[in-house]
Design a protein around this motif. Structure first.
Motif, mmCIF file in Angstrom:
data_model
loop_
_atom_site.group_PDB
_atom_site.id
_atom_site.type_symbol
_atom_site.label_atom_id
_atom_site.label_comp_id
_atom_site.label_asym_id
_atom_site.label_seq_id
_atom_site.Cartn_x
_atom_site.Cartn_y
_atom_site.Cartn_z
ATOM 1 N N THR A 1 -13.098 12.793 -14.332
ATOM 2 C CA THR A 1 -12.156 12.106 -13.441
ATOM 3 C C THR A 1 -12.912 11.378 -12.345
ATOM 4 N N ARG A 2 -12.425 10.192 -12.060
ATOM 5 C CA ARG A 2 -12.958 9.457 -10.909
ATOM 6 C C ARG A 2 -11.812 9.228 -9.927
ATOM 7 N N ALA A 3 -11.999 9.692 -8.702
ATOM 8 C CA ALA A 3 -10.995 9.490 -7.656
ATOM 9 C C ALA A 3 -11.463 8.353 -6.767
ATOM 10 N N GLU A 4 -10.597 7.357 -6.589
ATOM 11 C CA GLU A 4 -10.944 6.183 -5.790
ATOM 12 C C GLU A 4 -10.435 6.334 -4.360
ATOM 13 N N PHE A 5 -11.310 5.981 -3.412
ATOM 14 C CA PHE A 5 -10.982 6.056 -1.988
ATOM 15 C C PHE A 5 -11.267 4.704 -1.328
ATOM 16 N N ARG B 1 -9.351 6.988 2.425
ATOM 17 C CA ARG B 1 -8.044 7.481 1.974
ATOM 18 C C ARG B 1 -7.979 7.455 0.440
ATOM 19 N N PHE B 2 -7.441 8.534 -0.160
ATOM 20 C CA PHE B 2 -7.318 8.624 -1.622
ATOM 21 C C PHE B 2 -6.300 7.605 -2.135
ATOM 22 N N GLY C 1 -7.218 -1.231 -6.170
ATOM 23 C CA GLY C 1 -8.467 -1.035 -5.428
ATOM 24 C C GLY C 1 -8.887 -2.275 -4.656
ATOM 25 N N PRO C 2 -9.085 -3.411 -5.346
ATOM 26 C CA PRO C 2 -9.517 -4.620 -4.629
ATOM 27 C C PRO C 2 -8.529 -5.061 -3.537
#
Ligand SMILES: Nc1ncnc2c1ncn2[C@@H]1O[C@H](COP(=O)(O)OP(=O)(O)OP(=O)(O)O)[C@@H](O)[C@H]1O
Ligand SMILES: [Mg+2]
Length: 305
Positions: free
Chosen positions: A196-200, A204-205, A294-295
């Motif tokens: 799993t990759r969690a993006e911040f 902030r998650f 994300g972007p």
């Protein structure tokens, strides 16, 4: 300041191929942005004031694999200059040192109370083998080799057999790490065949994605599909990282503002964190269904500073 009132964002990186999704996101958010490419074309006058605006580094640990062997050293110089002049730098010089060192990542993750794979650092192929023997003596049966300065799964290979590792180290398949630092670590078996990759963004998650391990290790999230057309990456809808509080502490302590943090959940309930990326290329299929982009979040966050 521009007519719209937003300061220009300068994006520090070395690979224009990765730029279009970010250009589109900044455009959509109405945040002026310029690329600051670290490909050695211009030097710095340390007495000169840097341009106004916010700087954001997404320098990549794997720059040397694209012929940009010196981009990281050049970025170190650039970021020190910017910081010396008091510019706001997102993912600045301290974060660059984390990006280029899995040893630094491990130390900072552990300092935040997170579980990481048992790891031995090796400065030569002989020490990789010694490290593997040491892990074996500690009861670790399966191991992975990797590079301290990684990215793209560089040098990541699994070994269940020390004789196979010894043959590998003596063969042309052994790839010397660019900084001379290799790691041999405990192979952590996922309960289900994905990591799993969690993006911040802004600490902030945002969302988490699952990366299939069914086809091996050299995963690059920008590439959507595996060889048989099955997606390698999918959104983990509604998933909240079990170690979220630890990640927030890690990000706060290290000053990392934009990151993807990778972990494995095991059958016996461990959550093992093994990689921090500070320059995610967001997967388009995941982005299409994710609760946030994300972007776009990056553009909004940088625009707000
Ligand atoms: N200790 C481990 N146990 C099990 N699998 C691992 C381990 N370390 C790495 N892997 C697998 O190998 C992949 C690549 O490893 P890692 O993320 O450390 O390398 P990387 O060079 O940073 O790659 P990337 O840039 O794609 O994130 C992981 O996503 C995971 O699938
Ligand atoms: Mg990784």
């Amino acid at each position: 300041m521009t007519a719209s009132g937003a300061a220009t964002v300068h994006a520090v990186h070395e690979n224009p191929d990765w730029w279009p999704p970010f250009a589109a996101a900044f455009d959509a958010e109405g945040v002026p942005v310029q690329q600051w490419l670290l490909t050695g074309d211009a030097g710095l006058d340390l007495a000169e004031e840097p341009p106004a605006g916010v700087f954001w580094s997404r320098m990549s640990a794997s720059a040397h694999t694209r012929g940009h062997d010196r981009s990281i050293a050049h970025t170190r110089a650039l970021l020190r200059w910017l910081e010396g002049h008091g510019r706001r730098v997102v993912n600045g010089s301290a974060v660059l040192e984390l990006e280029v060192s899995k040893v630094a990542q491990d130390a900072a993750l552990r300092a935040a109370g997170l579980d990481t794979p048992r790891t031995v650092v090796a400065f030569s192929p002989e020490q990789v083998l010694e490290g593997a023997r040491r892990l074996r003596a500690d009861g670790v049966t399966s191991m992975v080799t990797k590079h301290n300065q990684g990215g793209k799964g560089l040098g990541v290979q699994r070994f269940d057999d020390l004789a196979a590792l010894e043959r590998h180290l003596a063969s042309p398949a052994w790839l010397e790490p660019v900084d001379g630092v290799a790691l041999v670590q405990e192979y952590v078996a996922p309960a289900e065949p994905f990591v799993t990759r969690a993006e911040f963004v802004g600490g902030r998650f945002l969302y988490a994605l699952a990366a299939s391990t069914a086809q091996g290790f050299e995963l690059c999230p920008a590439d959507a599909c595996g060889v048989d057309g099955a997606p390698l990456f999918r959104l983990r809808e509604g998933h909240v990282p079990p170690a979220l509080a630890g990640y927030e502490e890690f990000l706060a302590r290290t000053g990392v503002e934009v990151a993807g943090i990778e972990y494995i959940e095991t059958a016996d309930g461990r959550v093992v964190t093994y990689d921090v990326n500070t320059n995610t290329n967001y997967n388009p299929d995941v982005e299409a269904v994710a609760p946030a982009s994300g972007p776009r979040e990056i553009a909004r966050y940088l625009g707000s500073l």
